[in-house]
Design a protein around this motif. Sequence first.
Motif, short mmCIF file in Angstrom:
data_model
loop_
_atom_site.label_atom_id
_atom_site.label_comp_id
_atom_site.label_asym_id
_atom_site.label_seq_id
_atom_site.Cartn_x
_atom_site.Cartn_y
_atom_site.Cartn_z
N ALA A 90 0.85 -1.38 -0.07
CA ALA A 90 -0.12 0.01 -0.14
C ALA A 90 0.74 1.22 -0.07
O ALA A 90 0.44 2.12 -0.66
CB ALA A 90 -1.02 0.16 1.11
N CYS A 91 2.05 1.27 0.79
CA CYS A 91 2.70 2.51 0.84
C CYS A 91 3.43 2.85 -0.56
O CYS A 91 3.96 4.08 -0.72
CB CYS A 91 3.80 2.53 2.05
SG CYS A 91 4.88 1.27 1.67
N LEU A 92 3.51 1.96 -1.65
CA LEU A 92 3.97 2.31 -2.77
C LEU A 92 3.12 2.81 -3.88
O LEU A 92 3.57 2.88 -4.99
CB LEU A 92 4.91 1.10 -3.23
CG LEU A 92 6.05 0.82 -2.50
CD1 LEU A 92 6.84 -0.50 -3.09
CD2 LEU A 92 6.99 2.01 -2.68
N LYS A 93 1.65 2.66 -3.71
CA LYS A 93 0.74 3.07 -4.48
C LYS A 93 0.98 4.58 -4.76
O LYS A 93 1.38 5.37 -4.00
CB LYS A 93 -0.66 2.85 -4.06
CG LYS A 93 -0.85 1.28 -3.82
CD LYS A 93 -2.48 1.30 -3.17
CE LYS A 93 -2.65 -0.23 -3.08
NZ LYS A 93 -4.33 -0.29 -2.46
N GLN A 94 0.51 5.02 -6.07
CA GLN A 94 0.57 6.46 -6.29
C GLN A 94 -0.42 6.98 -5.38
O GLN A 94 -1.54 6.77 -5.43
CB GLN A 94 0.36 6.29 -7.95
CG GLN A 94 0.55 7.92 -8.48
CD GLN A 94 0.30 7.78 -9.98
OE1 GLN A 94 -0.07 6.87 -10.50
NE2 GLN A 94 0.60 8.86 -10.15
N ASP A 95 -0.08 8.07 -5.02
CA ASP A 95 -0.73 8.96 -4.29
C ASP A 95 -1.19 8.32 -2.99
O ASP A 95 -2.01 8.93 -2.05
CB ASP A 95 -2.00 9.52 -4.94
CG ASP A 95 -2.01 10.13 -6.53
OD1 ASP A 95 -0.85 11.04 -6.26
OD2 ASP A 95 -2.75 9.99 -7.18
N ALA A 96 -0.45 7.64 -2.49
CA ALA A 96 -0.41 6.98 -1.03
C ALA A 96 -0.16 8.00 -0.10
O ALA A 96 0.89 8.51 -0.31
CB ALA A 96 0.32 5.59 -0.93
N PRO A 97 -0.55 8.22 1.16
CA PRO A 97 -0.35 8.78 2.22
C PRO A 97 1.16 8.48 2.54
O PRO A 97 1.47 7.32 2.60
CB PRO A 97 -1.09 8.67 3.35
CG PRO A 97 -1.79 7.64 2.86
CD PRO A 97 -2.04 7.22 1.52
N ALA A 98 2.03 9.43 3.11
CA ALA A 98 3.39 9.25 3.47
C ALA A 98 3.34 8.26 4.52
O ALA A 98 2.33 8.38 5.41
CB ALA A 98 3.87 10.51 3.92
N CYS A 99 4.05 7.30 4.26
CA CYS A 99 4.11 6.33 5.43
C CYS A 99 4.97 6.76 6.81
O CYS A 99 6.61 7.18 6.23
CB CYS A 99 4.67 4.93 4.90
SG CYS A 99 5.07 3.70 6.16
N PRO A 100 4.72 6.69 7.96
CA PRO A 100 5.55 7.27 9.06
C PRO A 100 6.71 6.48 9.19
O PRO A 100 7.70 7.01 9.68
CB PRO A 100 4.64 7.14 10.17
CG PRO A 100 3.35 6.23 9.81
CD PRO A 100 3.40 6.19 8.44
N ARG A 101 6.72 5.13 8.62
CA ARG A 101 7.92 4.23 8.87
C ARG A 101 8.90 4.29 7.52
O ARG A 101 9.89 3.54 7.80
CB ARG A 101 7.52 2.88 9.03
CG ARG A 101 6.60 2.50 10.49
CD ARG A 101 6.20 0.92 10.33
NE ARG A 101 7.18 0.34 9.90
CZ ARG A 101 8.28 -0.39 10.68
NH1 ARG A 101 8.67 0.49 11.98
NH2 ARG A 101 9.03 -1.18 10.32
N ALA A 102 8.65 4.86 6.73
CA ALA A 102 9.43 5.07 5.38
C ALA A 102 10.86 5.16 5.66
O ALA A 102 11.68 4.68 5.17
CB ALA A 102 8.82 6.01 4.48
N GLU A 103 11.30 5.88 6.56
CA GLU A 103 12.71 6.30 6.84
C GLU A 103 13.23 5.13 7.62
O GLU A 103 14.63 4.82 7.40
CB GLU A 103 12.77 7.39 7.77
CG GLU A 103 12.35 8.70 7.02
CD GLU A 103 13.42 9.19 6.05
OE1 GLU A 103 14.55 9.18 6.22
OE2 GLU A 103 12.64 9.80 5.16
N THR A 104 12.62 4.30 8.38
CA THR A 104 13.15 3.12 9.20
C THR A 104 12.75 1.77 8.72
O THR A 104 13.31 0.98 9.31
CB THR A 104 12.74 3.39 10.82
OG1 THR A 104 11.56 3.31 10.68
CG2 THR A 104 13.54 4.66 11.15
#
Length: 144
Positions: A90-104
Amino acid sequence: MISTKGRYGLRVMLDLAEHQTDGCVTLKDIAQRQNISKKYLEIIVKKLVDGKFLLGISGKGGGYRLTRLPEEYTVGEILEYMEDTLATVACLKQDAPACPRAETCQTLPLWSEFDRMVHDFFFSRSLDSLLKPDNAQQEEPHET
């Protein structure tokens, strides 16, 4: 996973590409050749017409035809349109909300690489290439 909507959409496009010299092709003919319910195909072709992949002509002599040449369609664009996304997570879908875990996120690079491979695979193949079996296999041989 590619749903029946995506797979059948691709089959409809291939059927029309194979029969493009026949003029407009009826839904009944596609359904018979592809062994798919006409009722379900109505949903598939409506979406393809809405997306301007097909032209639908009603009345006597009507039916469906491609709006472009088969070599101008990519398998990727057809599947992505029919499925709404080919993103694995889901986090890679176009226009997906920013994932709070993306950095880690330790798995995000894995999913990103996989999505790029899927994208490149499907978008490197034209509808026309599926009609020519010798050209459909464009990948390098695997080592054993």
